[in-house]
Design a protein around this motif. Sequence first.
Motif, PDB file in Angstrom:
ATOM      1  N   ALA A 141       0.835  -1.206   0.000  1.00 56.85           N
ATOM      2  CA  ALA A 141       0.000   0.000   0.000  1.00 56.85           C
ATOM      3  C   ALA A 141       0.868   1.253   0.000  1.00 56.85           C
ATOM      4  O   ALA A 141       0.584   2.225  -0.712  1.00 56.85           O
ATOM      5  CB  ALA A 141      -0.927  -0.008   1.213  1.00 56.85           C
ATOM      6  N   GLY A 142       1.934   1.221   0.805  1.00 59.05           N
ATOM      7  CA  GLY A 142       2.837   2.371   0.826  1.00 59.05           C
ATOM      8  C   GLY A 142       3.506   2.594  -0.510  1.00 59.05           C
ATOM      9  O   GLY A 142       3.614   3.727  -0.990  1.00 59.05           O
ATOM     10  N   LEU A 143       3.944   1.518  -1.167  1.00 61.32           N
ATOM     11  CA  LEU A 143       4.576   1.633  -2.474  1.00 61.32           C
ATOM     12  C   LEU A 143       3.592   2.151  -3.517  1.00 61.32           C
ATOM     13  O   LEU A 143       3.940   3.003  -4.343  1.00 61.32           O
ATOM     14  CB  LEU A 143       5.131   0.271  -2.894  1.00 61.32           C
ATOM     15  CG  LEU A 143       5.796   0.214  -4.275  1.00 61.32           C
ATOM     16  CD1 LEU A 143       7.009   1.148  -4.317  1.00 61.32           C
ATOM     17  CD2 LEU A 143       6.200  -1.215  -4.624  1.00 61.32           C
ATOM     18  N   LEU A 201       0.908   4.029  -3.040  1.00 64.57           N
ATOM     19  CA  LEU A 201       0.641   5.449  -2.806  1.00 64.57           C
ATOM     20  C   LEU A 201       1.790   6.313  -3.297  1.00 64.57           C
ATOM     21  O   LEU A 201       1.567   7.390  -3.873  1.00 64.57           O
ATOM     22  CB  LEU A 201       0.386   5.691  -1.321  1.00 64.57           C
ATOM     23  CG  LEU A 201      -0.966   5.204  -0.776  1.00 64.57           C
ATOM     24  CD1 LEU A 201      -1.014   5.370   0.737  1.00 64.57           C
ATOM     25  CD2 LEU A 201      -2.105   5.968  -1.421  1.00 64.57           C
ATOM     26  N   LYS A 202       3.018   5.866  -3.065  1.00 62.51           N
ATOM     27  CA  LYS A 202       4.173   6.651  -3.526  1.00 62.51           C
ATOM     28  C   LYS A 202       4.220   6.709  -5.057  1.00 62.51           C
ATOM     29  O   LYS A 202       4.525   7.757  -5.631  1.00 62.51           O
ATOM     30  CB  LYS A 202       5.467   6.054  -2.969  1.00 62.51           C
ATOM     31  CG  LYS A 202       5.662   6.328  -1.488  1.00 62.51           C
ATOM     32  CD  LYS A 202       7.061   5.980  -1.015  1.00 62.51           C
ATOM     33  CE  LYS A 202       7.286   4.482  -0.988  1.00 62.51           C
ATOM     34  NZ  LYS A 202       8.600   4.150  -0.383  1.00 62.51           N
ATOM     35  N   ILE A 203       3.896   5.603  -5.720  1.00 66.77           N
ATOM     36  CA  ILE A 203       3.915   5.583  -7.188  1.00 66.77           C
ATOM     37  C   ILE A 203       2.832   6.520  -7.737  1.00 66.77           C
ATOM     38  O   ILE A 203       3.082   7.330  -8.643  1.00 66.77           O
ATOM     39  CB  ILE A 203       3.713   4.148  -7.707  1.00 66.77           C
ATOM     40  CG1 ILE A 203       4.942   3.301  -7.369  1.00 66.77           C
ATOM     41  CG2 ILE A 203       3.469   4.161  -9.212  1.00 66.77           C
ATOM     42  CD1 ILE A 203       4.788   1.836  -7.744  1.00 66.77           C
ATOM     43  N   VAL A 204       1.623   6.426  -7.170  1.00 70.70           N
ATOM     44  CA  VAL A 204       0.533   7.301  -7.619  1.00 70.70           C
ATOM     45  C   VAL A 204       0.893   8.766  -7.375  1.00 70.70           C
ATOM     46  O   VAL A 204       0.661   9.642  -8.228  1.00 70.70           O
ATOM     47  CB  VAL A 204      -0.779   6.937  -6.900  1.00 70.70           C
ATOM     48  CG1 VAL A 204      -1.859   7.969  -7.221  1.00 70.70           C
ATOM     49  CG2 VAL A 204      -1.248   5.554  -7.304  1.00 70.70           C
ATOM     50  N   GLY A 205       1.452   9.054  -6.209  1.00 67.31           N
ATOM     51  CA  GLY A 205       1.846  10.422  -5.895  1.00 67.31           C
ATOM     52  C   GLY A 205       2.894  10.956  -6.851  1.00 67.31           C
ATOM     53  O   GLY A 205       2.793  12.097  -7.331  1.00 67.31           O
ATOM     54  N   LEU A 206       3.908  10.135  -7.146  1.00 73.18           N
ATOM     55  CA  LEU A 206       4.959  10.570  -8.063  1.00 73.18           C
ATOM     56  C   LEU A 206       4.401  10.828  -9.462  1.00 73.18           C
ATOM     57  O   LEU A 206       4.759  11.820 -10.115  1.00 73.18           O
ATOM     58  CB  LEU A 206       6.057   9.500  -8.133  1.00 73.18           C
ATOM     59  CG  LEU A 206       7.102   9.528  -7.019  1.00 73.18           C
ATOM     60  CD1 LEU A 206       8.033   8.331  -7.139  1.00 73.18           C
ATOM     61  CD2 LEU A 206       7.905  10.823  -7.066  1.00 73.18           C
ATOM     62  N   LEU A 239       2.234  10.817  -1.709  1.00 69.79           N
ATOM     63  CA  LEU A 239       3.639  10.467  -1.533  1.00 69.79           C
ATOM     64  C   LEU A 239       4.024  10.450  -0.052  1.00 69.79           C
ATOM     65  O   LEU A 239       4.707   9.530   0.413  1.00 69.79           O
ATOM     66  CB  LEU A 239       4.513  11.451  -2.306  1.00 69.79           C
ATOM     67  CG  LEU A 239       6.027  11.227  -2.239  1.00 69.79           C
ATOM     68  CD1 LEU A 239       6.396   9.868  -2.797  1.00 69.79           C
ATOM     69  CD2 LEU A 239       6.758  12.330  -2.988  1.00 69.79           C
ATOM     70  N   ILE A 240       3.577  11.436   0.680  1.00 70.00           N
ATOM     71  CA  ILE A 240       3.887  11.500   2.111  1.00 70.00           C
ATOM     72  C   ILE A 240       3.222  10.342   2.850  1.00 70.00           C
ATOM     73  O   ILE A 240       3.842   9.684   3.706  1.00 70.00           O
ATOM     74  CB  ILE A 240       3.430  12.844   2.691  1.00 70.00           C
ATOM     75  CG1 ILE A 240       4.228  13.985   2.051  1.00 70.00           C
ATOM     76  CG2 ILE A 240       3.601  12.876   4.209  1.00 70.00           C
ATOM     77  CD1 ILE A 240       3.709  15.364   2.405  1.00 70.00           C
ATOM     78  N   ALA A 241       1.949  10.081   2.529  1.00 65.30           N
ATOM     79  CA  ALA A 241       1.245   8.977   3.182  1.00 65.30           C
ATOM     80  C   ALA A 241       1.897   7.646   2.860  1.00 65.30           C
ATOM     81  O   ALA A 241       2.057   6.775   3.740  1.00 65.30           O
ATOM     82  CB  ALA A 241      -0.221   8.966   2.755  1.00 65.30           C
ATOM     83  N   GLY A 242       2.314   7.461   1.602  1.00 64.30           N
ATOM     84  CA  GLY A 242       2.984   6.219   1.232  1.00 64.30           C
ATOM     85  C   GLY A 242       4.309   6.040   1.946  1.00 64.30           C
ATOM     86  O   GLY A 242       4.651   4.933   2.377  1.00 64.30           O
ATOM     87  N   SER A 243       5.054   7.121   2.069  1.00 62.21           N
ATOM     88  CA  SER A 243       6.337   7.042   2.788  1.00 62.21           C
ATOM     89  C   SER A 243       6.123   6.713   4.261  1.00 62.21           C
ATOM     90  O   SER A 243       6.876   5.923   4.849  1.00 62.21           O
ATOM     91  CB  SER A 243       7.092   8.368   2.644  1.00 62.21           C
ATOM     92  OG  SER A 243       7.372   8.652   1.288  1.00 62.21           O
TER      93      SER A 243
END
Length: 252
Positions: free
Chosen positions: A11-13, A15-20, A69-73
């Motif tokens: 889930a974290g990964l 979210l980071k991909i979507v954010g980027l 991105l912040i939430a995923g991190s």
Amino acid sequence: MKSSTMYSSFAGLALKIVGLIMILSSLLDYLILIIPSPGVSPLQNEWQLNLTTQLVDRGVIPMVGIAFLIAGSWISNNSGGSLPERKSSITDLRFWAFLLSSLLGLLFLLLVPLHFNNVRIQSNQAIEQITQQAQQAETQLETQVQQIDTLLEDPQQLERLNQAIESGQAQGEQLQRLQALREQLQALKTDPEAIAQRTEQAQTQIRSRRQELEQRARTEALKRGIRIGLSSLLLAIGYSIIGWMGLRNLSS
């Protein structure tokens, strides 16, 4: 427990991909927007207004991307149950996200006075154009009144008009116009005050139309200024809070 950890990591990964993707696509979109079309000067008021409007209308997309991105991190750092490994600011995506947020906050803050100034200039130009059109209409009206007065005061002009109609030289639409003009002149000759009344009515209509158009231009400028200006200010506040608070937390 292991499956929960794997789910959290995934889930974290994600979210980071979507954010980027949202951040990079928005930056690419902004880059394309700020490049003027051939033959268009960046100093043109209309181009700046359109640019500001489009930037503000799309301004929330990078903010959502930064939040993802912040939430995923955060999920990735807390999914293992152990203390997160400390990273250098250069290699930490959150640092660049917070830095970008601060820069976007500054950008949208600068757009506020620029947009209000451009709206003011465009409104003044529109009102000036309306004024010029009204003055031209009144000038044409005065010219027509003078021509009618000349025809009424000169019997020879009326005779020439009658001869042109009765001789048969004028045909079709031209003949209809001449006949209508003769009828109007005869009616005005029997009632000289009708000229002043019609002139006054026409002037009243021109001035009323001018006031209506000017009020409409001011209202549209006010609505456009408030919508884009306040939206840009809210974006500036949001980005600045995210950026400065994030950088401060990272440094501590």
